[in-house]
Scaffold this motif. Structure first.
Motif, PDB file in Angstrom:
ATOM      1  N   ARG A   1      37.299  38.999  43.479  1.00 54.31           N
ATOM      2  CA  ARG A   1      37.467  37.571  43.264  1.00 54.31           C
ATOM      3  C   ARG A   1      38.407  37.000  44.319  1.00 54.31           C
ATOM      4  NH1 ARG A   1      33.968  34.388  40.666  1.00 54.31           N
ATOM      5  NH2 ARG A   1      33.246  35.362  38.739  1.00 54.31           N
TER       6      ARG A   1
ATOM      7  N   GLY B   1      39.741  33.386  44.681  1.00 54.55           N
ATOM      8  CA  GLY B   1      39.744  32.034  44.146  1.00 54.55           C
ATOM      9  C   GLY B   1      38.531  31.838  43.259  1.00 54.55           C
ATOM     10  N   PHE B   2      37.728  30.807  43.551  1.00 53.26           N
ATOM     11  CA  PHE B   2      36.518  30.557  42.764  1.00 53.26           C
ATOM     12  C   PHE B   2      35.310  31.293  43.317  1.00 53.26           C
ATOM     13  CE2 PHE B   2      39.139  26.767  41.953  1.00 53.26           C
ATOM     14  CZ  PHE B   2      39.175  26.809  40.555  1.00 53.26           C
ATOM     15  N   LYS B   3      35.509  31.974  44.433  1.00 56.34           N
ATOM     16  CA  LYS B   3      34.395  32.673  45.067  1.00 56.34           C
ATOM     17  C   LYS B   3      34.534  34.183  44.891  1.00 56.34           C
ATOM     18  CE  LYS B   3      33.663  29.161  48.650  1.00 56.34           C
ATOM     19  NZ  LYS B   3      33.568  28.913  50.114  1.00 56.34           N
ATOM     20  N   ARG B   4      33.462  34.882  45.197  1.00 55.92           N
ATOM     21  CA  ARG B   4      33.470  36.342  45.163  1.00 55.92           C
ATOM     22  C   ARG B   4      33.246  36.864  46.578  1.00 55.92           C
ATOM     23  NH1 ARG B   4      33.456  40.172  41.408  1.00 55.92           N
ATOM     24  NH2 ARG B   4      33.262  38.643  39.745  1.00 55.92           N
TER      25      ARG B   4
END
Length: 233
Positions: free
Chosen positions: A12, A14-17
């Motif tokens: 992970r 932040g909001f991304k992978r």
């Protein structure tokens, strides 16, 4: 021996992978010598660490000798790592405050071997790698090549089914690197030890049977090595 099916490793961010490995599938047979190559950040070391049970995939299946590693308990994983998988690291990873003899003996202590058997196995490795005269020295008193020879001997002393080598010649001068690669190839050719190495060097890759190239965490190429490539390089 080693079967990787759709191995993915991600984190992970932040909001991304962020993906380190993307659906990597490989089959490595007993007795093969396989080289993993690719640019920095391609996921080479991560893949090797998953094979060595030092890391776990986010998705996919890893089977070692037909057993899905995801089904193993932590104790079973540790036992498998200590008894069947030998590691050789670029930075040697010897224990600084232990002598050569003690560094070689340590994996046998983890295996629970008795004193006489430990003594016999260490003596065999010291003789085999011409380290008898160095057995009372500490790592800081050895050259880089000697330290890596101790690292190879330490990996081999547990009689592993596979040796995983992460940039095994990366910190060595050319002649020392050649000696280490010849040692690994002899172990593979003469004793049937399965070897998987990570390297940036095309010449070192020539010592093996196959080259697997990773790009952006995925297998880009899987090809056989041209016979005699190491000596021609």
């Amino acid at each position: 021996m080693i079967s990787l099916r759709n191995i993915t490793k991600s984190y992970r961010n932040g909001f991304k992978r962020a993906f380190v490995l993307r659906r990597v599938s490989l089959e490595i047979e007993a007795g093969e010598f396989v080289t993993i190559m690719g640019p920095s950040g391609a996921g080479k070391s991560t893949l090797l660490h998953i094979m060595g049970l030092l890391d776990e995939p986010s998705d996919g299946e890893y089977q070692f000798r037909g057993t899905p590693t995801s089904s193993l308990s932590e104790k079973q994983r540790t036992e498998l790592h200590r008894t069947q998988i030998g590691f050789v690291f670029q930075a040697y990873h010897l224990i600084d405050d232990l002598t050569v003899y003690e560094n070689l003996e340590t994996p046998l202590l983890y295996k629970g071997l008795g004193r006489s058997e430990r003594k016999s196995k260490v003596a065999e490795m010291l003789d085999r790698f011409s380290l008898v005269a160095k057995q009372k020295l500490f790592p800081s008193q050895l050259s880089g090549g000697q330290q890596q020879l101790v690292g190879v001997a330490r990996a081999l002393i547990i009689e592993p089914r596979v040796i995983l080598a992460d940039e095994p010649t990366g910190n060595l001068q050319s002649a020392q690197g050649e000696e280490i690669m010849q040692t690994l190839r002899n172990l593979n050719r003469n004793e049937g030890v399965t070897i998987v190495q990570v390297t940036h060097s095309e010449k070192q890759a020539g010592y093996g049977d196959r080259i697997v190239r990773l790009v952006d965490g995925a297998v880009d190429e899987d090809v056989a090595v041209d016979a005699g490539a190491a000596t021609a390089a």
